[in-house]
Design a protein around this motif. Structure first.
Motif, short mmCIF file in Angstrom:
data_model
loop_
_atom_site.label_atom_id
_atom_site.label_comp_id
_atom_site.label_asym_id
_atom_site.label_seq_id
_atom_site.Cartn_x
_atom_site.Cartn_y
_atom_site.Cartn_z
N ASP A 204 -0.04 13.04 5.53
CA ASP A 204 1.32 12.50 5.35
C ASP A 204 2.22 13.69 5.04
O ASP A 204 1.74 14.84 5.12
N PRO A 205 3.49 13.50 4.70
CA PRO A 205 4.36 14.68 4.54
C PRO A 205 3.94 15.64 3.42
O PRO A 205 4.41 16.78 3.39
N ALA A 287 1.02 9.67 8.56
CA ALA A 287 2.00 8.79 7.92
C ALA A 287 3.34 9.52 7.82
O ALA A 287 3.38 10.70 7.48
N THR A 288 4.41 8.81 8.14
CA THR A 288 5.73 9.48 8.10
C THR A 288 6.24 9.56 6.67
O THR A 288 7.05 10.42 6.34
N GLN A 289 5.77 8.65 5.80
CA GLN A 289 6.16 8.69 4.38
C GLN A 289 4.91 8.98 3.54
O GLN A 289 3.80 8.71 3.99
N LYS A 290 5.11 9.47 2.33
CA LYS A 290 3.99 9.74 1.42
C LYS A 290 3.20 8.44 1.19
O LYS A 290 3.80 7.40 0.89
N ALA A 292 1.47 5.76 -0.65
CA ALA A 292 1.56 5.37 -2.07
C ALA A 292 0.20 4.98 -2.60
O ALA A 292 -0.67 4.52 -1.85
#
Ligand code: PMT
Length: 395
Positions: A204-205, A287-290, A292
């Motif tokens: 992810d980022p 994943a484009t976002q962290k 969770a």
């Protein structure tokens, strides 16, 4: 290495570009190393630096006109081309590269390049966008294929405010690069590509898959190859060690980046060292976002990365290929399988626990029916021994 330039006759071609201001310093340093320098300027170069400056620093009249009767009476363009032990063009503009490739002879500098039988080297300098442009990249590749040396360009901030590849190498780096053309060593004049370090495969980022390779082994081989007279391109994953002097470094992140960088240069390579610990797998989707921390467990689906060294091994026109094998068990058996399966010429087998991350390594080298062991020693020393071995193997 600078002593290689003693009494060497160098034509320094200067084309139009802001980096021309560094050419005066370059002349001074070439002369300090014992070279005799004659400067040839294009019309555009004179927009950036005066012939008077170049004449003063070189101690010789500047040549700038193909049809100058007086200059022709003193040293005509044919004699000038024959006089040179090397022609170095610094800065070399994108236009100059394109004209050289086409074999044009519409000014003194390009004419000399056609006349001479001496090596020609270019130090490109231009805006990063111009350097990245496929036209320039294709020209650079075609010029290399014709045997023209291309030094740099370097990366960093540019006079126009952009940042990226396109800066002319510093005069001190160019002096060393030219000197290396005259060096005689076991890999003298050989074009070597080395991959080194780990790769990062994004999850992810903020997270990525990697390994414990420090880059030390590959960087030590780069240093030893330079010392043996090779022209070295180091294609490196993310590491935190200093780049050895005189190598051209291409910084990459992922295995795919490394594959692309290797393939973009491999046509002009005599020896390929695949020292990098390349990630065999990457995430099928990043994943484009962290991601969770909500689920109790997360499953990552991985897919195979390209095998770089096997890709080089499959080429019809291939360099001498030295692979490495980092093993935790059955070191020699596994290494021999990799030697065969990846169509390598030589493999350097090491145990992960001994070789990865630290300053020392112990290896067994396998090629053909032969095998030689090197007990634990500093990676720099081992690198010199490996270069010696490869030098003998290709002799
Ligand atoms: O960087 P250091 O901390 O100094 O450590 C040095 C080292 C241990 C990393 C080095 O000595 C070494 O062994 N490098 C090869 C590590 C490795 O990935 O080995 P491997 O057995 O997985 O791969 C075999 C060969 O295929 C290697 O030449 C590797 O570069 C190459 N490969 C592997 C996978 C892939 N996708 N592409 C490849 O080109």
């Amino acid at each position: 290495m600078e002593q290689c330039l003693l009494n060497k006759q160098i034509i320094l071609g200067v084309t139009g570009g802001i980096a021309a201001y560094k050419s005066a310093d370059l002349v001074r340093r070439l002369r300090d190393a014992g070279a005799v320098v004659r400067v040839v300027m294009t019309e555009n170069a004179k927009q950036f630096i005066t012939p008077l400056t170049m004449q003063a620093v070189s101690g010789n009249p500047v040549h700038d006109d193909l049809f100058d009767l007086q200059a022709e009476a003193a040293m005509g363009h044919i004699e000038l081309g024959k006089w040179a032990d090397v022609i170095l063009i610094a800065p070399a503009s994108a236009d100059c590269m394109a004209r050289l490739l086409r074999g044009e002879a519409n000014d003194l500098l390009t004419t000399l390049c056609l006349v001479t039988s001496a090596p020609i080297a270019l130090a490109p300098a231009m805006n990063q966008g111009m350097w990245k442009n496929t036209a320039t990249q294709e020209n650079a590749q075609a010029l290399r294929a014709k045997g023209i040396h291309i030094f740099g360009p370097g990366e960093g901030s540019q006079a126009c405010g952009d940042t990226g590849y396109g800066r002319m190498l510093e005069p001190v780096e160019l002096v060393d690069a030219v000197a290396a053309l005259f060096q005689t060593g076991s890999l003298s004049g050989k074009r070597v590509i080395i991959t080194a370090g780990p790769t990062h495969e994004a999850i992810d980022p903020v997270r990525f898959i990697t390994n414990a390779s420090s880059g030390k082994m590959g960087y030590a081989i780069a240093e030893a190859a330079i010392a043996a007279g090779a022209h070295v391109t180091l294609i490196s994953g993310p590491v935190s060690i200093a780049t050895p002097s005189h190598v051209i470094k291409m910084a990459v992140t992922t295995a795919q980046d490394m594959f692309d960088a290797v393939m973009s240069r491999i046509a002009e390579c005599d020896i390929f060292f695949s020292v990098a610990a390349v990630g065999d797998y990457r995430c099928r989707t990043v994943a484009t976002q962290k991601i969770a921390k909500t689920a109790a467990s997360v499953t990552l689906e991985l897919e195979r990365n390209p095998d770089i060294v096997a890709g080089v091994g499959a080429l019809v026109k291939r360099p001498f290929i030295v692979g490495f094998a980092a093993e935790t068990e059955n070191v020699l058996v596994n290494a021999r399988k990799k030697l065969m399966n990846k169509k390598l010429d030589m493999i350097v087998a090491n145990e992960v626990a001994v070789g990865m991350g630290g300053d020392d390594n112990a290896v067994t080298v396998l090629w053909g029916e032969q095998q030689v062991e090197f007990a634990k020693m500093a990676k720099q020393k081992l690198a010199r021994k490996l270069i010696e071995l490869v030098g003998d193997a290709i002799a």
